[in-house]
Design a protein around this motif. Structure first.
Motif, short mmCIF file in Angstrom:
data_model
loop_
_atom_site.label_atom_id
_atom_site.label_comp_id
_atom_site.label_asym_id
_atom_site.label_seq_id
_atom_site.Cartn_x
_atom_site.Cartn_y
_atom_site.Cartn_z
N SER A 1 -6.86 -2.73 0.13
CA SER A 1 -7.35 -1.97 1.28
C SER A 1 -6.71 -0.59 1.26
O SER A 1 -5.49 -0.49 1.10
N THR B 1 -5.20 3.02 2.53
CA THR B 1 -4.56 3.59 3.72
C THR B 1 -5.53 4.59 4.32
O THR B 1 -6.52 5.00 3.68
N ASN C 1 -4.93 7.71 4.83
CA ASN C 1 -4.85 8.93 4.01
C ASN C 1 -5.69 8.78 2.74
O ASN C 1 -6.41 9.72 2.35
N LYS C 2 -5.62 7.63 2.09
CA LYS C 2 -6.40 7.41 0.86
C LYS C 2 -7.89 7.39 1.19
O LYS C 2 -8.70 7.95 0.44
#
Length: 97
Positions: free
Chosen positions: A43, A45, A47-48
């Motif tokens: 999964s 983040t 930010n990602k």
């Protein structure tokens, strides 16, 4: 029973709709990581997720909305109306404090 939200399926669908290969994300992610995300093994983040959405040129909320509505895009109106209502309620509560 409602279908479970799937970021993995939404990510794959948007990537394919944009005509992007997993390698197109090489500035922000490895192909192996992208594959893991699309198979639901990992999964991202927040930010990602934002970085991935920048590559696909969509807002992260678009991807998350698709994750929740899946194959029923007409449900997006209902979902977004609910979000607007909750944001209004939270804003009013916050402003009273």
């Amino acid at each position: 029973m409602a279908k479970k939200p799937s970021v993995a399926a939404a990510l794959r669908a948007v990537r394919q709709a944009r005509g992007l290969s997993q390698e197109a994300f090489s500035d922000v992610s490895s192909r192996t990581y992208m594959s893991s995300l699309e198979r639901g093994l990992k999964s991202p983040t927040l930010n990602k997720l934002t970085e991935l959405c920048e590559v696909m040129e969509i807002h992260p909320l678009t991807l998350l909305t698709l994750a929740y509505v899946g194959d029923s895009p007409h449900e997006a109106d209902r979902l977004l109306a609910l979000v607007r209502q909750e944001l209004d309620m939270l804003s009013k509560t916050h402003n009273k404090q």
